[in-house]
Design an enzyme around this catalytic site. Structure first.
Site, PDB file in Angstrom:
ATOM      1  CG  HIS A   1     -11.479 -44.432  -1.943  1.00 35.61           C
ATOM      2  ND1 HIS A   1     -10.919 -44.569  -3.275  1.00 35.61           N
ATOM      3  CD2 HIS A   1     -11.866 -43.098  -2.059  1.00 35.61           C
ATOM      4  CE1 HIS A   1     -10.992 -43.414  -4.199  1.00 35.61           C
ATOM      5  NE2 HIS A   1     -11.350 -42.544  -3.300  1.00 35.61           N
TER       6      HIS A   1
ATOM      7  CG  HIS B   1      -9.387 -40.206  -7.109  1.00 35.18           C
ATOM      8  ND1 HIS B   1      -8.207 -39.669  -6.047  1.00 35.18           N
ATOM      9  CD2 HIS B   1     -10.427 -39.965  -5.983  1.00 35.18           C
ATOM     10  CE1 HIS B   1      -8.261 -39.722  -4.951  1.00 35.18           C
ATOM     11  NE2 HIS B   1      -9.727 -39.635  -4.890  1.00 35.18           N
TER      12      HIS B   1
END
Lengths: 332, 332
Positions: free
Chosen positions: A56, A219
């Site tokens: 991320h 995700h």
């Protein structure tokens, strides 16, 4: 799978080597995969610890430095760090003023940060508090969460609470501030393409050439619905409508973040921000500050998310305070 | 083609709307597609104008603001702006101290900036000088250039000369500085995937699942050779070797930029920077400053480029000077 990596198993460890080489304001505990602010612990300052699965970036390791985090624990790609990492980071940043854990609402992260806090209390006597971020309006429960997922507000919260911690505010004050910020922000995201977890070596999901996923998680977990790909204007409307339906953003100024998912070029993010700005204008929303770029990503996923945060003058002042990290830097 | 756009013909115009909405330090002349620094022209300050095809964001519009450019002309995607745009920008930034054109070495850009300078001299009497950036070691001539292409050094040059212009240095001084910087820097890039120009709606080139293009240009133009995809360590070596062969980087400190091509996630760029740092260490090169991120891109192309610039203390000081733009910001 085409990536700028060596062995898929080494991606996180080697990315930490790169962050350490690039950024003078951090040091890295490679054994525990923790990025520390170089001058932590700082006497009298509450230590801010976050962390989560990698993939991320710049979240969270790229937000370690003056005015943001004191430490970030890096899990494997899309995998929670362990309680041991979090405990180690908690010890590493405590100066006696206590430690705040900033936790995105995913089951593994919440459980492991809880356990780390219990271990810290039992073993060390360090006072630990936690704030759980859950700003994603897309879904109530998801593949990895009970309740809403924590997404874009995490970035803004780390900046704002980081600035407040820098001022020397107490742990109870920072907890109150962090919870207010979480309650004041909402996000929604979408994807044009999947990402590929290096160890899996194939896309997390498949999307047809004429499809997009609305309400995607960071995700690649499913969103609200898979729909026909439309133009940027309509995508902006489909992201903004559930955000504006969920909370009133007309009664105070707001901070807006138009975030890229990792594989979206800046020219598209600028264009999307123009569409979002039209909607805020029409809705009578005053945008006090904004961010346009890649801040909470999902590997090379193409897509974007929008985050709105109600921000009174106190928050605007904290926003404008100096910050010096890989991912956000100003005033320094 | 999956992009966050409306009509492919409107991408540049709409991205300019977004930049204008996002960034308080700029204003946009939409008719002429020029991003201006809000407070230009500034009495006594040389005006810095750059520009080129769009699709390389944040270059150049994202580098307009205090400490960098006074104006950037946006062409259509991968297409040079017109002489008329450049003339208009030249007039718009001149305060009487003259104007410097910063031109990447592509045939269309060089020709059009030349023409704009002639028109400015004939019509207005504004003193215009130009520096042509040609730092790409990959190929001697290319699809769009006579001589080397202008790539990553452009970013560093706009920052450094921008800081010098802010100090009130004269046009001849800035020309000398800019040419020294161009002579002191080298770059090399590679691609894992093609990009897709919106109006073309199909990839510019095809690369097999096990191939990469070494020495790629920022418009997807062919590089040195198409080779088997290897790991990050070997990619770093293949990029750094021709750069280090071309110029001595051991006799002064250097600024290193590890640049993403647009579709490469930050976790991979951090990892690649770690590999580049190992090579500079082994070669006895002192890295004084670095940048890791997306600065001169090629739409959503996956890949990266590396730029090294010899930087004495004067250049380091200019590097550290305040800058406030969409793409680079510090000290403000």
């Amino acid at each position: 799978m085409k990536k700028l990596i060596n062995d898929p198993q080494d991606v996180v460890a080697e990315a930490l080597l790169g962050i350490e080489a690039a950024r003078p304001e951090v040091r890295v505990d490679h054994a525990n995969r923790i990025v520390y602010r170089r001058d932590t612990p700082k006497t009298g300052k509450v230590g801010l610890v976050s962390g989560g699965g990698s993939g991320h970036e710049p979240l969270h390791g790229g937000f370690v430095g003056l005015g943001m985090l004191d430490a970030a624990c890096a899990g494997q790609i899309f995998t929670s760090p362990t309680p041991d990492q979090m405990l180690e980071a908690t010890k590493g940043v405590d100066s006696g003023a206590g430690v705040l854990h900033i936790v995105k609402n995913y089951t593994g992260d919440v459980m492991n940060f809880d356990m780390a806090a219990e271990l810290a209390a039992a073993e060390t006597g360090i006072t630990v508090e936690a704030v759980v971020v859950n700003d994603d309006v897309a879904v109530e429960d998801s593949l990895y969460t009970a309740g809403r997922r924590g997404v874009g507000v995490t970035v803004l919260l780390e900046k704002l609470v980081g600035a407040a911690a820098e001022e020397g505010r107490s742990l109870p004050d920072l907890v109150t501030l962090a919870r207010t910020i979480n309650d004041s922000g909402r996000s929604m995201g979408m994807a044009l393409t999947s990402c590929t977890v290096p160890a899996a070596a194939k896309p997390t999901f498949e999307l047809g050439e004429d499809e997009m996923e609305l309400g995607i998680g960071i995700h690649g977990e499913p969103g609200r619905r898979r729909v026909a790909l439309v133009g940027a204007r309509e995508i902006a409307e489909q992201l903004m409508e559930p955000v504006l339906d969920d909370l009133d953003f007309t009664s105070s100024p707001v901070i807006v973040m138009l975030n890229g998912m990792g594989g979206t070029p800046l020219v598209e993010l600028y264009l999307m921000y123009g569409e979002v700005a039209k909607i805020t204008d029409q809705a009578g929303i005053t945008v006090a500050r904004n961010l346009v770029g890649n801040y909470i990503t999902s590997l090379e996923m193409a897509g974007c998310s929008v985050t709105l945060l109600r921000a009174d003058q106190e928050l605007i002042n904290l926003w404008d305070a100096p910050v010096n990290t890989a991912g956000l830097r100003w005033g320094i």
